[in-house]
Design a protein around this motif. Sequence first.
Motif, short mmCIF file in Angstrom:
data_model
loop_
_atom_site.label_atom_id
_atom_site.label_comp_id
_atom_site.label_asym_id
_atom_site.label_seq_id
_atom_site.Cartn_x
_atom_site.Cartn_y
_atom_site.Cartn_z
N PHE A 30 0.84 -1.20 0.00
CA PHE A 30 0.00 0.00 0.00
C PHE A 30 0.87 1.24 0.00
N GLU A 31 0.29 2.32 -0.51
CA GLU A 31 0.91 3.64 -0.39
C GLU A 31 0.53 4.21 0.97
N ASP A 32 1.51 4.66 1.71
CA ASP A 32 1.32 5.14 3.08
C ASP A 32 1.12 6.65 3.06
N ARG A 33 -0.08 7.09 3.42
CA ARG A 33 -0.40 8.53 3.42
C ARG A 33 -0.82 8.95 4.82
N ILE A 34 -0.12 9.92 5.38
CA ILE A 34 -0.40 10.39 6.73
C ILE A 34 -1.09 11.75 6.68
N GLU A 35 -2.22 11.85 7.38
CA GLU A 35 -2.95 13.11 7.55
C GLU A 35 -2.99 13.39 9.05
N PRO A 36 -2.10 14.21 9.56
CA PRO A 36 -1.94 14.36 11.02
C PRO A 36 -3.15 14.98 11.71
N PHE A 37 -3.38 14.57 12.95
CA PHE A 37 -4.31 15.27 13.82
C PHE A 37 -3.72 16.66 14.10
N VAL A 38 -4.51 17.68 13.90
CA VAL A 38 -4.06 19.03 14.28
C VAL A 38 -4.85 19.54 15.48
N MET A 40 -8.16 17.89 18.56
CA MET A 40 -8.94 16.71 18.96
C MET A 40 -10.09 16.44 17.99
N ASP A 41 -10.52 17.46 17.26
CA ASP A 41 -11.62 17.31 16.31
C ASP A 41 -11.12 17.70 14.92
N ASN A 42 -10.91 16.69 14.09
CA ASN A 42 -10.40 16.91 12.73
C ASN A 42 -11.46 16.59 11.68
N TYR A 43 -12.71 16.58 12.09
CA TYR A 43 -13.81 16.10 11.25
C TYR A 43 -13.87 16.82 9.91
N GLU A 44 -13.91 18.14 9.94
CA GLU A 44 -14.09 18.89 8.69
C GLU A 44 -12.94 18.66 7.73
N ALA A 45 -11.71 18.67 8.22
CA ALA A 45 -10.56 18.45 7.35
C ALA A 45 -10.55 17.03 6.79
N SER A 50 -12.58 11.18 3.83
CA SER A 50 -13.20 10.13 4.65
C SER A 50 -14.69 10.42 4.85
N PRO A 51 -15.57 9.48 4.48
CA PRO A 51 -17.00 9.72 4.68
C PRO A 51 -17.38 9.96 6.13
N SER A 52 -16.64 9.34 7.06
CA SER A 52 -16.95 9.48 8.49
C SER A 52 -16.21 10.65 9.13
N GLY A 53 -15.30 11.28 8.38
CA GLY A 53 -14.48 12.33 8.96
C GLY A 53 -13.43 11.80 9.92
N GLN A 54 -13.10 10.51 9.79
CA GLN A 54 -12.14 9.88 10.68
C GLN A 54 -11.15 9.04 9.86
N VAL A 55 -10.06 8.67 10.50
CA VAL A 55 -9.12 7.71 9.92
C VAL A 55 -9.16 6.43 10.75
N PRO A 56 -8.79 5.31 10.15
CA PRO A 56 -8.15 5.12 8.85
C PRO A 56 -9.15 5.03 7.70
N VAL A 57 -8.59 5.21 6.50
CA VAL A 57 -9.35 5.06 5.26
C VAL A 57 -8.47 4.31 4.26
#
Length: 228
Positions: A30-38, A40-45, A50-57
């Motif tokens: 797999f290609e490893d792609r990191i989207e960091p938490f910035v 406690m709530d990263n939903y919009e970003a 992500s349909p759920s606004g969460q990781v992993p995807v």
Amino acid sequence: MAYTLITANRNYSSWSLRPWVLMTALGIAFEDRIEPFVSMDNYEAFRAFSPSGQVPVLIDGALTVWDSLGIALYLGERHDGVWPTDADARAWAMCAATEMHGGFGALRGERTMTVGQRVTPHATSPRLARDVARLAELWTEGLTRFGGPFLTGERFGAVDAFFAPVVFRVRTYGIDVGAVGAEWVKRMLEQPAMRAWEDAALAETFREEAHEAEVAAVGIVIADHRER
């Protein structure tokens, strides 16, 4: 087309660890792609991918697969070794993985994941004590019933991956999971995929304030092995 797995910070993201360590251990490319938490709530970003606004995807071509359990089930239909071939072991693995996925709320809340730190907890609530007792019971059952060295026998699989975040928590907080459970924790920490995740966690220099505060609220940090 190769998979893309989207995860978050190695130090904090327990849900991300599950499919990452599973795919890495089983050699599923797999290609490893990191989207960091910035925060406690990263939903919009995170809603951008992500349909759920969460990781992993997991991205498979035009298809988006979300949630660690959804990903494990999806991969299990396409790759050998994700779930046991033996019917009894497979049923147990699926039950144990879904119990972890939907339960152990006190463990999550009172022993938040931090790979690189060591923490002396302030207290253990009755709910947390119950969660820990259940962990020890569950792990001992799997290891003795199916003969080890992993939870359903000779091969690492999805059920081991689902408890991988707890392995780091056991070490971080010095949680007593009994002799059989402790031996499995040690074995898990020695797995190359777990060590690779840990190495990445220790190399992270980014600190998210709210996650750091969560750790400080539950105990005294006695060591921090992360790079400064």
